[in-house]
Design a protein around this motif. Structure first.
Motif, PDB file in Angstrom:
ATOM      1  N   LYS A  13       0.857  -1.178   0.000  1.00  0.00           N
ATOM      2  CA  LYS A  13       0.000   0.000   0.000  1.00  0.00           C
ATOM      3  C   LYS A  13       0.896   1.231   0.000  1.00  0.00           C
ATOM      4  O   LYS A  13       1.560   1.533   0.994  1.00  0.00           O
ATOM      5  CB  LYS A  13      -0.929   0.011   1.226  1.00  0.00           C
ATOM      6  CG  LYS A  13      -1.765   1.284   1.333  1.00  0.00           C
ATOM      7  CD  LYS A  13      -2.609   1.532   0.101  1.00  0.00           C
ATOM      8  CE  LYS A  13      -3.337   2.866   0.166  1.00  0.00           C
ATOM      9  NZ  LYS A  13      -4.053   3.170  -1.088  1.00  0.00           N
ATOM     10  N   THR A  61      -6.292  -1.967   4.934  1.00  0.00           N
ATOM     11  CA  THR A  61      -6.184  -2.482   3.567  1.00  0.00           C
ATOM     12  C   THR A  61      -6.812  -3.865   3.469  1.00  0.00           C
ATOM     13  O   THR A  61      -7.448  -4.199   2.464  1.00  0.00           O
ATOM     14  CB  THR A  61      -4.708  -2.529   3.125  1.00  0.00           C
ATOM     15  OG1 THR A  61      -4.131  -1.228   3.275  1.00  0.00           O
ATOM     16  CG2 THR A  61      -4.582  -2.944   1.671  1.00  0.00           C
ATOM     17  N   ARG A  64     -10.400  -3.490   3.040  1.00  0.00           N
ATOM     18  CA  ARG A  64     -10.732  -2.732   1.840  1.00  0.00           C
ATOM     19  C   ARG A  64     -11.221  -1.320   2.157  1.00  0.00           C
ATOM     20  O   ARG A  64     -11.926  -0.692   1.358  1.00  0.00           O
ATOM     21  CB  ARG A  64     -11.774  -3.459   0.992  1.00  0.00           C
ATOM     22  CG  ARG A  64     -11.250  -4.632   0.174  1.00  0.00           C
ATOM     23  CD  ARG A  64     -10.305  -4.176  -0.926  1.00  0.00           C
ATOM     24  NE  ARG A  64     -10.884  -3.158  -1.763  1.00  0.00           N
ATOM     25  CZ  ARG A  64     -11.670  -3.416  -2.821  1.00  0.00           C
ATOM     26  NH1 ARG A  64     -11.927  -4.674  -3.152  1.00  0.00           N
ATOM     27  NH2 ARG A  64     -12.167  -2.440  -3.542  1.00  0.00           N
ATOM     28  N   HIS A  66      -8.934   0.907   2.590  1.00  0.00           N
ATOM     29  CA  HIS A  66      -7.949   1.521   1.703  1.00  0.00           C
ATOM     30  C   HIS A  66      -7.707   0.548   0.554  1.00  0.00           C
ATOM     31  O   HIS A  66      -7.530  -0.653   0.794  1.00  0.00           O
ATOM     32  CB  HIS A  66      -6.623   1.779   2.415  1.00  0.00           C
ATOM     33  CG  HIS A  66      -6.704   2.766   3.531  1.00  0.00           C
ATOM     34  ND1 HIS A  66      -7.533   3.861   3.487  1.00  0.00           N
ATOM     35  CD2 HIS A  66      -6.062   2.837   4.729  1.00  0.00           C
ATOM     36  CE1 HIS A  66      -7.387   4.563   4.606  1.00  0.00           C
ATOM     37  NE2 HIS A  66      -6.517   3.953   5.377  1.00  0.00           N
ATOM     38  N   PRO A  67      -7.699   1.015  -0.691  1.00  0.00           N
ATOM     39  CA  PRO A  67      -7.376   0.114  -1.806  1.00  0.00           C
ATOM     40  C   PRO A  67      -5.897  -0.244  -1.786  1.00  0.00           C
ATOM     41  O   PRO A  67      -5.048   0.596  -1.469  1.00  0.00           O
ATOM     42  CB  PRO A  67      -7.735   0.947  -3.048  1.00  0.00           C
ATOM     43  CG  PRO A  67      -7.608   2.364  -2.599  1.00  0.00           C
ATOM     44  CD  PRO A  67      -8.018   2.385  -1.152  1.00  0.00           C
ATOM     45  N   SER A  68      -5.580  -1.478  -2.097  1.00  0.00           N
ATOM     46  CA  SER A  68      -4.175  -1.901  -2.119  1.00  0.00           C
ATOM     47  C   SER A  68      -3.496  -1.392  -3.388  1.00  0.00           C
ATOM     48  O   SER A  68      -4.155  -1.169  -4.411  1.00  0.00           O
ATOM     49  CB  SER A  68      -4.086  -3.425  -2.043  1.00  0.00           C
ATOM     50  OG  SER A  68      -4.672  -4.003  -3.197  1.00  0.00           O
ATOM     51  N   ILE A 106      -9.765 -10.450  -2.727  1.00  0.00           N
ATOM     52  CA  ILE A 106     -10.699  -9.398  -2.308  1.00  0.00           C
ATOM     53  C   ILE A 106     -10.220  -8.010  -2.714  1.00  0.00           C
ATOM     54  O   ILE A 106     -11.003  -7.057  -2.704  1.00  0.00           O
ATOM     55  CB  ILE A 106     -10.964  -9.446  -0.782  1.00  0.00           C
ATOM     56  CG1 ILE A 106      -9.709  -9.084   0.010  1.00  0.00           C
ATOM     57  CG2 ILE A 106     -11.496 -10.812  -0.375  1.00  0.00           C
ATOM     58  CD1 ILE A 106      -9.957  -9.005   1.510  1.00  0.00           C
ATOM     59  N   CYS A 107      -8.944  -7.865  -3.086  1.00  0.00           N
ATOM     60  CA  CYS A 107      -8.458  -6.579  -3.590  1.00  0.00           C
ATOM     61  C   CYS A 107      -9.124  -6.210  -4.906  1.00  0.00           C
ATOM     62  O   CYS A 107      -9.139  -5.033  -5.290  1.00  0.00           O
ATOM     63  CB  CYS A 107      -6.942  -6.618  -3.788  1.00  0.00           C
ATOM     64  SG  CYS A 107      -5.991  -6.857  -2.282  1.00  0.00           S
ATOM     65  N   ARG A 108      -9.682  -7.202  -5.610  1.00  0.00           N
ATOM     66  CA  ARG A 108     -10.325  -6.983  -6.893  1.00  0.00           C
ATOM     67  C   ARG A 108     -11.851  -7.006  -6.819  1.00  0.00           C
ATOM     68  O   ARG A 108     -12.519  -6.903  -7.842  1.00  0.00           O
ATOM     69  CB  ARG A 108      -9.850  -8.038  -7.909  1.00  0.00           C
ATOM     70  CG  ARG A 108      -8.389  -7.895  -8.287  1.00  0.00           C
ATOM     71  CD  ARG A 108      -7.875  -9.148  -8.986  1.00  0.00           C
ATOM     72  NE  ARG A 108      -6.569  -8.946  -9.601  1.00  0.00           N
ATOM     73  CZ  ARG A 108      -5.425  -8.953  -8.957  1.00  0.00           C
ATOM     74  NH1 ARG A 108      -5.413  -9.148  -7.647  1.00  0.00           N
ATOM     75  NH2 ARG A 108      -4.276  -8.759  -9.574  1.00  0.00           N
ATOM     76  N   ARG A 110     -15.661  -5.985  -6.428  1.00  0.00           N
ATOM     77  CA  ARG A 110     -16.473  -4.816  -6.735  1.00  0.00           C
ATOM     78  C   ARG A 110     -17.948  -5.159  -6.513  1.00  0.00           C
ATOM     79  O   ARG A 110     -18.327  -6.316  -6.485  1.00  0.00           O
ATOM     80  CB  ARG A 110     -16.280  -4.382  -8.206  1.00  0.00           C
ATOM     81  CG  ARG A 110     -14.867  -3.992  -8.602  1.00  0.00           C
ATOM     82  CD  ARG A 110     -14.452  -2.680  -7.980  1.00  0.00           C
ATOM     83  NE  ARG A 110     -13.128  -2.252  -8.442  1.00  0.00           N
ATOM     84  CZ  ARG A 110     -11.993  -2.643  -7.892  1.00  0.00           C
ATOM     85  NH1 ARG A 110     -12.010  -3.491  -6.870  1.00  0.00           N
ATOM     86  NH2 ARG A 110     -10.835  -2.209  -8.347  1.00  0.00           N
ATOM     87  N   LEU A 114     -18.131  -7.042  -3.001  1.00  0.00           N
ATOM     88  CA  LEU A 114     -17.632  -6.199  -1.918  1.00  0.00           C
ATOM     89  C   LEU A 114     -18.672  -6.051  -0.820  1.00  0.00           C
ATOM     90  O   LEU A 114     -18.354  -6.036   0.368  1.00  0.00           O
ATOM     91  CB  LEU A 114     -17.224  -4.832  -2.469  1.00  0.00           C
ATOM     92  CG  LEU A 114     -16.415  -3.919  -1.547  1.00  0.00           C
ATOM     93  CD1 LEU A 114     -15.156  -4.622  -1.050  1.00  0.00           C
ATOM     94  CD2 LEU A 114     -16.058  -2.628  -2.254  1.00  0.00           C
ATOM     95  N   ARG A 118     -18.258  -7.112   3.184  1.00  0.00           N
ATOM     96  CA  ARG A 118     -18.482  -6.202   4.309  1.00  0.00           C
ATOM     97  C   ARG A 118     -19.237  -6.888   5.452  1.00  0.00           C
ATOM     98  O   ARG A 118     -19.081  -6.524   6.610  1.00  0.00           O
ATOM     99  CB  ARG A 118     -19.291  -4.989   3.848  1.00  0.00           C
ATOM    100  CG  ARG A 118     -18.581  -4.131   2.814  1.00  0.00           C
ATOM    101  CD  ARG A 118     -17.558  -3.254   3.472  1.00  0.00           C
ATOM    102  NE  ARG A 118     -16.945  -2.341   2.531  1.00  0.00           N
ATOM    103  CZ  ARG A 118     -15.651  -2.194   2.353  1.00  0.00           C
ATOM    104  NH1 ARG A 118     -14.807  -2.917   3.071  1.00  0.00           N
ATOM    105  NH2 ARG A 118     -15.167  -1.333   1.479  1.00  0.00           N
TER     106      ARG A 118
END
Length: 350
Positions: A13, A61, A64, A66-68, A106-108, A110, A114, A118
């Motif tokens: 990050k 991060t 999520r 903060h985006p990685s 999970i960084c991808r 949407r 997402l 949560r």
């Protein structure tokens, strides 16, 4: 599915720094820089280090918030699927690997992916005075995740809120009050109740007791341990207080300037710290006996700038055991006996 709930691979990050008339990208703050970490189900992993080393950024991060910048985070995935995706990436099969990562990393995530994530991950912030809206009733604060995720019917919300409040030691009479009417410890209990509302599997504890009195800290820590045992929760416990993680954590990860430098079982880390930075942190724990003769390790200099961290070993400018190899080659997190790992060229000689 597996004993590993979260599997983090080479997570980074960076925060861009822009300058000049045209605000061009000129540098990066490397808050988290290539972290590999695994969290098992129902464990509490303590994350410790000096201020500014990237602990909270790593946790946010993972959530999520903060985006990685790069890296992968696998949440509740079978190990064979993870290794297959990693093998395809390593073999240069980017297209096939990226196709798998859209469903696994999970960084991808949407949209609906997402939103579903949560529900499984939550956070308890450091200061409940800031994390609870002063204009909302406690009933509505705790109910907010239930409404956002549409987890219960409207007529069932009040009963579910009461159940959550009772779980953290509060009662029905507290539902129609505002946060300013409570003590710090009670406000943190409300924040914990809100975090439990969606039945999460993972909770980031971002220094949840540092804003509380010592006696109240003990009550909150006992509550967190009780909830973890009853609900089989997984915690990432971020703190500066080493004695807190000694009481709560199953394992401890020591972070320095964006990297994990040592990781091990709590008991072993306190008895046999291997990294010189870990030794310095443990030596700073106050001892009530003035005649104990405990040696204090004073590190020279300040924490380097994360915009331009030292090359090779990031700790070598402050390390009393640094040698030429420490300035030339970056140590990797080497696995020792059991779960103990350390990133240091000279740990055998210390």
């Amino acid at each position: 599915m597996t004993d590993t709930l979260i599997d983090i691979r080479q997570l980074k990050k960076y925060y861009p720094i822009r300058g000049g008339v045209f605000k061009r990208h000129i540098a990066d703050v490397k808050a988290v820089d290539g972290v590999d970490l695994r969290l098992s189900r129902a464990e509490c992993l303590g994350l410790v280090g000096e201020s500014g080393c990237g602990k909270t950024t790593l946790g946010k991060t993972i959530l999520r918030l903060h985006p990685s910048t790069s890296g992968r985070i696998y949440f509740d995935r079978p190990p064979d699927e993870i290794e297959e995706a990693e093998a395809r990436l390593a073999a240069g099969k980017r297209r096939e690997g990226e196709g798998m990562l859209k469903e696994m990393d999970i960084c991808r995530f949407r949209g609906r992916q997402l939103l579903e994530l949560r529900q499984k991950v939550q956070i308890v912030f450091q200061d409940p005075s800031n994390s609870l809206s002063p204009r909302m009733l406690i009933k509505n604060i705790v109910a907010e995740p239930l409404v956002a995720q549409r987890l219960v019917k409207p007529r069932e919300i009040e009963g579910r809120v009461l159940e959550l409040l009772e779980k953290v030691g509060l009662s029905k009479e507290h539902m129609m009050r505002y946060p300013h009417e409570f003590s710090g410890g009670q406000r943190q209990r409300i924040a914990i109740a809100r975090a439990l509302a969606t039945n999460p599997q993972f909770i980031l504890m971002d220094e949840p007791t540092s804003a509380l009195d010592v006696s109240v800290q003990a009550q909150i820590l006992n509550l967190l341990k009780k909830l973890q045992s009853e609900l089989r929760l997984t915690y990432l416990f971020v703190t500066h207080h080493l004695l807190v993680v000694k009481y709560t954590a199953d394992r401890i990860a020591v972070m320095y300037l964006g990297k994990i430098v040592e990781l091990g079982r709590t008991e072993e880390l306190f008895v046999r710290p291997l990294h010189p930075y870990t030794r310095a942190l443990l030596s700073a724990i106050p001892v009530p006996d003035p005649d104990s003769g405990k040696e204090r390790i004073i590190l020279s200099g300040d924490v380097p700038n994360p915009v331009n961290p030292p090359r090779a070993c990031r700790f070598h400018p402050r390390c009393p055991h640094a040698r030429d190899i420490c300035r030339e080659s970056e140590p990797v997190l080497e696995e020792l006996d059991g779960d103990h790992r350390v990133a240091c060229h000279r740990w055998r000689e210390i």
